[in-house]
Design an enzyme around this catalytic site. Structure first.
Site, mmCIF file in Angstrom:
data_model
loop_
_atom_site.group_PDB
_atom_site.id
_atom_site.type_symbol
_atom_site.label_atom_id
_atom_site.label_comp_id
_atom_site.label_asym_id
_atom_site.label_seq_id
_atom_site.Cartn_x
_atom_site.Cartn_y
_atom_site.Cartn_z
ATOM 1 N N HIS A 14 0.173 -1.919 12.147
ATOM 2 C CA HIS A 14 0.616 -1.811 10.752
ATOM 3 C C HIS A 14 1.947 -2.535 10.562
ATOM 4 O O HIS A 14 3.010 -1.988 10.855
ATOM 5 C CB HIS A 14 0.747 -0.324 10.371
ATOM 6 C CG HIS A 14 1.005 -0.083 8.911
ATOM 7 N ND1 HIS A 14 0.147 0.644 8.104
ATOM 8 C CD2 HIS A 14 2.017 -0.466 8.106
ATOM 9 C CE1 HIS A 14 0.627 0.696 6.880
ATOM 10 N NE2 HIS A 14 1.771 0.033 6.844
ATOM 11 N N HIS A 16 3.637 -5.659 7.756
ATOM 12 C CA HIS A 16 3.455 -6.584 6.629
ATOM 13 C C HIS A 16 4.185 -7.888 6.923
ATOM 14 O O HIS A 16 5.382 -7.861 7.254
ATOM 15 C CB HIS A 16 4.024 -5.967 5.356
ATOM 16 C CG HIS A 16 3.394 -4.651 4.995
ATOM 17 N ND1 HIS A 16 2.412 -4.536 4.042
ATOM 18 C CD2 HIS A 16 3.589 -3.400 5.492
ATOM 19 C CE1 HIS A 16 2.041 -3.260 3.949
ATOM 20 N NE2 HIS A 16 2.735 -2.547 4.808
ATOM 21 N N HIS A 197 -3.224 2.254 2.595
ATOM 22 C CA HIS A 197 -2.022 3.085 2.602
ATOM 23 C C HIS A 197 -2.303 4.339 1.774
ATOM 24 O O HIS A 197 -2.731 4.244 0.615
ATOM 25 C CB HIS A 197 -0.859 2.345 1.946
ATOM 26 C CG HIS A 197 -0.234 1.268 2.783
ATOM 27 N ND1 HIS A 197 -0.939 0.258 3.360
ATOM 28 C CD2 HIS A 197 1.072 1.072 3.143
ATOM 29 C CE1 HIS A 197 -0.091 -0.531 4.027
ATOM 30 N NE2 HIS A 197 1.128 -0.058 3.914
ATOM 31 N N GLU A 200 1.710 8.662 1.991
ATOM 32 C CA GLU A 200 3.106 8.261 2.210
ATOM 33 C C GLU A 200 3.900 8.801 1.014
ATOM 34 O O GLU A 200 4.637 9.770 1.157
ATOM 35 C CB GLU A 200 3.206 6.730 2.315
ATOM 36 C CG GLU A 200 4.619 6.209 2.541
ATOM 37 C CD GLU A 200 4.738 4.685 2.318
ATOM 38 O OE1 GLU A 200 3.919 4.093 1.584
ATOM 39 O OE2 GLU A 200 5.703 4.098 2.855
ATOM 40 N N ASP A 278 5.935 -1.244 10.280
ATOM 41 C CA ASP A 278 5.751 -1.446 8.833
ATOM 42 C C ASP A 278 6.491 -2.708 8.348
ATOM 43 O O ASP A 278 5.852 -3.739 8.134
ATOM 44 C CB ASP A 278 6.213 -0.193 8.072
ATOM 45 C CG ASP A 278 5.487 0.018 6.752
ATOM 46 O OD1 ASP A 278 4.564 -0.758 6.436
ATOM 47 O OD2 ASP A 278 5.837 0.981 6.037
ATOM 48 N N ASP A 279 7.802 -2.604 8.155
ATOM 49 C CA ASP A 279 8.615 -3.713 7.631
ATOM 50 C C ASP A 279 9.953 -3.693 8.362
ATOM 51 O O ASP A 279 10.968 -3.259 7.801
ATOM 52 C CB ASP A 279 8.848 -3.518 6.120
ATOM 53 C CG ASP A 279 7.545 -3.344 5.343
ATOM 54 O OD1 ASP A 279 6.850 -4.341 5.130
ATOM 55 O OD2 ASP A 279 7.233 -2.193 4.975
HETATM 56 N N1 HPA Z 1 4.125 1.336 1.524
HETATM 57 C C1 HPA Z 1 3.550 0.761 0.476
HETATM 58 N N2 HPA Z 1 3.581 -0.545 0.270
HETATM 59 C C2 HPA Z 1 4.185 -1.315 1.170
HETATM 60 C C3 HPA Z 1 4.794 -0.768 2.279
HETATM 61 C C4 HPA Z 1 4.760 0.632 2.464
HETATM 62 O O1 HPA Z 1 5.279 1.206 3.434
HETATM 63 N N3 HPA Z 1 5.308 -1.806 2.977
HETATM 64 C C5 HPA Z 1 5.006 -2.933 2.302
HETATM 65 N N4 HPA Z 1 4.326 -2.644 1.204
HETATM 66 ZN ZN ZN Z 2 2.819 -0.498 5.117
#
Ligand code: HPA
Ligand code: ZN
Length: 332
Positions: A14, A16, A197, A200, A278-279
């Site tokens: 996971h 991006h 997703h 969250e 994630d990022d």
């Molecule tokens: N959640 C939702 N959208 C996203 C995320 C995330 O953690 N990271 C990049 N786009």
């Molecule tokens: Zn994500």
């Protein structure tokens, strides 16, 4: 704490692409374009944002620097090289056709050029480091179902052996999973494996809806399933794999700190869990840091991390031959 998990073999499911953009590369690309980056960086080596809504906005700003194929190819190479330096041997990267051509919706030829460039970048990183990369194009929930369907069409038509899945990111508080069922059906019909997703910024109902209405086999995040014991039981029974990103959840305020994160409880209940970033530069993390923090906070060690690697390998969307080669690297 000994920060010694760097070399431990990891699989990351996971991440991006644009969300992983090294700030130094973004600075270079901006300078080449003569574009301003005022307010974009936070002075601590990451990007500046203040809440989830703002994060998504800044994400779009960063992505805008990587629309040209020259930039996106360099980005893929940099992201994979950085991951490999953190012990990642296999990575599935989310790509966003809507971020490549943000104005009117995903454009086929722009996406094909992007995919070709990102593929070449991945090949360079693979040759240099041995990391193996696969791609999961996704739709952006806040852009709505029509844009999602368009993105799915564009993604499915450009399917290559590296494009293995289809997903959805963005703001879970907008629309409902069922609104995106046609896009997910189209992707499934094209042979793409599914993840979305959920759980969250949405609660257990959001996870249930992703399972029921989108028929996904993995959930991105999914951690808020912990609020409903019957859902936790269902995830365990059905063998749904969660792509858990603890550092992301803490940075975005889903949980106040690592100690409050439900990863150990989900694991304890028999839910299949994996760990990803994630990022990373948005959340000041790396795979090494996620593992170091999981050791420090949850007491995870070699055995748990090995189990997590095997769970990720099982849940990976790549072909059996690739899995067998990765398994051999884990066993080494
Ligand atoms: N959640 C939702 N959208 C996203 C995320 C995330 O953690 N990271 C990049 N786009
Ligand atoms: Zn994500």
């Amino acid at each position: 704490m000994a920060s010694d998990w760097r070399d431990f073999p990891k699989l990351e499911l996971h991440l991006h692409l644009e969300g992983a953009a090294p700030p130094a590369l973004t600075r270079q690309i901006a300078a080449q374009k003569g574009a301003s980056t005022d307010g974009l960086f936070d002075g601590a080596g990451g990007y500046a944002w203040d809440d989830f809504t703002d994060f998504l906005k800044v994400y779009d700003q960063v992505a805008a620097f990587y629309q040209a194929p020259e930039a996106s190819g360099r980005l893929a190479e940099a992201v994979l090289s950085e991951a490999a330096a953190n012990g990642v041997i296999y990575m599935e990267i989310f790509l966003s056709p809507d971020h490549v051509s943000p104005a009117g919706g995903a454009d086929q030829s722009a996406w094909e050029e992007h995919l070709a460039a990102v593929t070449e970048g991945a090949e360079r990183a693979e040759a240099a480091t041995g990391i193996v990369a696969r791609f999961i194009p996704l739709c952006v929930r806040g852009l709505g179902p029509e844009r999602a369907l368009r993105a799915a069409q564009v993604a499915a038509r450009a399917k290559t052996e590296r494009v293995v899945g289809w997903g959805m990111a963005g703001d879970e508080r907008e629309y409902k999973p069922v609104d995106f069922a046609p896009a997910f059906q189209l992707a499934a019909d094209a042979g793409l494996r599914l993840t979305a997703h959920a759980g969250e910024f949405g609660g257990p109902e959001s996870v249930r809806a992703a399972l029921d209405d989108l028929r996904v086999e993995r959930i991105g995040h999914g951690v808020r399933a912990i609020e409903d014991p019957s859902l936790v039981e269902r995830l365990a029974d059905e063998g749904v794999t969660l792509e858990v990103n603890p550092g992301s959840n803490v940075a975005l305020g889903v949980y106040p700190d690592w100690a409050a994160h439900p990863l150990p409880r989900l694991r304890g209940a028999g839910v299949k869990t994996t760990i990803s970033t994630d990022d990373p530069p948005f959340f000041h993390t790396t795979m090494t840091r996620e593992y170091d923090m999981a050791e420090k906070t949850f007491g995870f060690g070699k055995e748990v991390f090995r189990e997590i690697a095997e769970t990720a390998l099982d849940a990976a969307f790549c072909d059996a031959e690739t899995k067998a080669a990765l398994k051999a690297r884990l066993d080494r």
